[in-house]
Scaffold this motif. Sequence first.
Motif, PDB file in Angstrom:
ATOM      1  N   LYS A 164       0.822  -1.211   0.000  1.00  0.00           N
ATOM      2  CA  LYS A 164       0.000   0.000   0.000  1.00  0.00           C
ATOM      3  C   LYS A 164       0.859   1.265   0.000  1.00  0.00           C
ATOM      4  CE  LYS A 164      -2.744  -0.757   3.532  1.00  0.00           C
ATOM      5  NZ  LYS A 164      -3.829  -0.442   4.496  1.00  0.00           N
ATOM      6  N   ALA A 180      -5.779  -1.497  -5.741  1.00  0.00           N
ATOM      7  CA  ALA A 180      -6.137  -2.071  -4.441  1.00  0.00           C
ATOM      8  C   ALA A 180      -6.235  -3.592  -4.515  1.00  0.00           C
ATOM      9  CB  ALA A 180      -7.466  -1.487  -3.956  1.00  0.00           C
ATOM     10  N   LYS A 183      -2.714  -5.505  -4.926  1.00  0.00           N
ATOM     11  CA  LYS A 183      -1.929  -5.586  -3.689  1.00  0.00           C
ATOM     12  C   LYS A 183      -2.491  -6.653  -2.752  1.00  0.00           C
ATOM     13  CE  LYS A 183      -2.365  -1.120  -3.286  1.00  0.00           C
ATOM     14  NZ  LYS A 183      -2.310   0.296  -2.893  1.00  0.00           N
ATOM     15  N   GLU A 272      -9.986  -1.870   1.597  1.00  0.00           N
ATOM     16  CA  GLU A 272      -9.250  -0.623   1.356  1.00  0.00           C
ATOM     17  C   GLU A 272     -10.127   0.411   0.660  1.00  0.00           C
ATOM     18  OE1 GLU A 272      -5.116   0.862  -0.850  1.00  0.00           O
ATOM     19  OE2 GLU A 272      -5.567  -1.276  -0.675  1.00  0.00           O
TER      20      GLU A 272
END
Length: 285
Positions: A164, A180, A183, A272
């Motif tokens: 991140k 997002a 990851k 996230e």
Amino acid sequence: MQSYGKALSHIIDGAIAGTAVDTILFPLDTIKTRLQSNAGFFKSGGFKKIYSGIGAAFVGSAPTAAIFFITYEFCKRNLIYHNYIVLNYMMSAAVAESVSCIIRVPIEVIKQRRQAFFSLSNDKIIRDILLKEGLLGFYRGLLPTILREIPFSFVQYPLWEYFKKSQKFKITSEYNFVDAYTKGALAGGVAAALTTPLDVIKTKIILAKVKYLFYMYKRILFYNQKDNSQISIIKICKDINLNKGFKGYFAGLIPRIMWISIGGAIFLGTYEITSKNFEKYFKNY
């Protein structure tokens, strides 16, 4: 955003992320469970009724994920390891995993038995557990689950936090969905591969047929030679070594990596994304 708003945001974000990943990826989880079962993949149902047990998973997804993230975020802010940021992430995730197992393990027991013995209903499974094993039966596999989840969290969450913050893993200059989800997938896939042997042991303990289960958790670790109906981590490992060898510890490896990579993308990516949106919504609370 005040603490009340943050807590409410983490609960909602976690609930959405947990429900999304368990619902979407349930078939892969079923295939992985059947590959790891003692009866074997096809005798456990093969590709038949791969949504068996989804009701239990659906009920447990939201509260389990909500408890995990509110604990994780709280520990991340309040633990004393702020000068050792990786250790802070590791310990926060370990505490959160342990707390969430209070709900996760009973749900996992019911779900995995439905997946492996799909002819049984949830009601039948619950009645059998209460009759033959007592309340402790719902926590069969608690210790192996924690022993699996803590190493898993030690790998996944520091990697996720690193991804991140690292510009190397930023796909675009602006924050987006692909960024997002990528990851989350990378962090989940690496952690899944490294912890598959622990997952195999946990699944075999949950699915093992035993006559009685009124024992303290020390008997999970130390096999009682006088009672062949009991199970233990040591006995499970001996059986794997004897019947499957080293490769037996990696049964279901590919489905597990696929499941958790995609799951990590959905779970961590959705968390996230929703957290960024809900933080704005709850900033005045």
